[in-house]
Write an enzyme that holds these catalytic residues in place. Structure first.
Site, PDB file in Angstrom:
ATOM      1  N   ASP A  80       0.832  -1.200   0.000  1.00 43.56           N
ATOM      2  CA  ASP A  80       0.000   0.000   0.000  1.00 43.56           C
ATOM      3  C   ASP A  80       0.870   1.255   0.000  1.00 43.56           C
ATOM      4  O   ASP A  80       0.628   2.206  -0.751  1.00 43.56           O
ATOM      5  CB  ASP A  80      -0.901   0.014   1.237  1.00 43.56           C
ATOM      6  N   ILE A  81       1.880   1.274   0.854  1.00 48.24           N
ATOM      7  CA  ILE A  81       2.737   2.449   0.966  1.00 48.24           C
ATOM      8  C   ILE A  81       3.559   2.635  -0.300  1.00 48.24           C
ATOM      9  O   ILE A  81       3.608   3.719  -0.891  1.00 48.24           O
ATOM     10  CB  ILE A  81       3.638   2.326   2.215  1.00 48.24           C
TER      11      ILE A  81
END
Length: 398
Positions: free
Chosen positions: A164-165
């Site tokens: 996600d990051i």
């Protein structure tokens, strides 16, 4: 920062939730962009997460403004379309087709604002999997990362929302590239960043290793490392310290400093290749010899020798990390309940300064009136939307 930030003057309209899309907005906002978070009337669901999700919203949404609006209402949609006319970037992470049905798809918004850069944060690029729902853990499992992380036969997700990051970062990279291109073309682009393909990039080194060697891969927990000494030492005070001895010169320094003349003279382990081949007895021997030291003493000696080393640290201990506190790596923020805390800055510096906090993560709809005014709505129009419940001017975190 004292100087203007690099993305000052760039306006981003963000319709995202959870981690990937908001991370993209965080990068842009910290670098100076005006990121306007469009939320449903009840606020982004991420605000209400508990457990391991409790930190997502305050981490990913600083330096943003919030407008809470009902997009099922034609007046709400019209107001946001007027806002998008003023924007440089539109960022979303809805399921494929969801925004098209509301009139916020790429083709519609590009026709409305040809200079608009539209970034979609998706689970997958176009292909047979494009319809699937993806989460960080899903793609870690199917992309081989969990298999490489856990013990043999026990796939284990990494201890952070790494895809996600990183996926949000790739969305930001795509936006920056498109902004630069727009100087030449005058037109925007449709950028798609994806979780699954991000995971595959993370395991690319392992795929390449297999292509080169032809041998089955082993999880990192039981792999044969590239360096003979690349291990965690249990210390006398119950601590643990990782150390790497990654060159033959470092091995000479290591043996000399600790007085291990017998190991320095042992031809079997004189080279890194020899140390890798003899790890079965060498690592237990080093554990016996180094385990008599406490963690602080061992760390100090490794540091003095210039070896790669690290005490094994829990995340909550980082609040008191002397380097982070001295280097501006922790930024002061206000938590949802009003308490003060310090959370990580972006891992970069601009002329020696770390991008800071200009705004705490917003309350639901906190900036609705000012955002709509900037979009060109008259005060009476704005108040009518508020009175009719199309826009929420929030005073609460949730």
């Amino acid at each position: 920062m004292t100087a203007p930030l690099p993305l000052q003057g760039v306006r981003v309209v963000e319709m995202t939730h959870m981690v990937m899309g908001p991370t993209c907005g965080l990068v842009l906002a910290d670098l100076g962009a005006d990121v306007i978070k469009v939320e449903p009337l009840e606020g982004d669901n991420t605000r209400r997460l508990v457990g391991a999700g409790a930190g997502f919203f305050p981490v990913c949404n600083r330096n943003k403004r919030s407008i809470a609006i009902d997009l099922k209402d034609a007046r709400g949609r019209a107001a946001i379309l007027k806002l998008i006319e003023t924007a440089d970037v539109f960022s979303e992470n809805f399921r494929p087709g969801a925004l098209d049905r509301l009139g916020f798809g790429w083709e519609a918004l590009s026709a409305l604002n040809p200079r608009l850069i539209y970034v979609s944060h998706k689970g997958f690029q176009d292909g047979p999997y494009a319809h699937r729902v993806a989460l960080d853990e899903v793609v870690q499992m199917m992309g081989g990362l969990a298999w490489m992380t856990g013990p043999p036969g026990q796939p284990l997700r990494a201890g952070s929302s790494v895809n996600d990051i990183m996926g949000g970062m790739f969305g930001a990279i795509g936006i920056l590239a498109a902004l630069n291109e727009r100087h030449r073309t005058g037109r925007g682009r449709h950028i798609v960043a994806s979780l699954f393909e991000n995971t595959v990039l993370l395991v690319a080194q392992h795929m390449a290793q297999h292509a080169i060697t032809g041998k089955p891969l082993q999880p990192m927990s039981v792999r044969t490392p590239a360096w003979g000494v690349y291990d965690i030492i249990d210390t006398a005070d119950g601590g643990r310290v990782f150390v790497g001895v990654v060159t033959d010169t470092q091995w000479e320094v290591f043996c000399r400093d600790f007085g291990f003349a017998d190991l320095a003279a042992d031809a079997r382990i004189a080279t890194n290749t020899g140390r890798v081949q003899n790890r079965a007895w060498l690592i237990p021997e080093l554990q016996t010899r180094l385990g008599v030291f406490d963690a602080a003493t061992l760390s100090a000696r490794f540091e003095a020798m210039g070896l790669p080393f690290a005490p094994i640290t829990r995340p909550e201990a980082l609040f008191d990390d002397p380097h982070l506190n001295a280097s501006g790596g922790l930024l002061p923020v206000t938590l949802p309940d009003g308490r003060q805390a310090r959370l990580p800055a972006l891992p970069l510096a601009l002329d020696g300064e770390r991008p800071g906090v200009r705004r705490d993560a917003p309350k639901v709809g906190e900036h609705g009136r000012e955002v709509l005014a900037e979009a060109g709505l008259a005060p009476a129009e704005i108040e009518a939307l508020v009175a009719d419940g199309v826009v929420r001017i929030g005073e609460a975190w949730r």
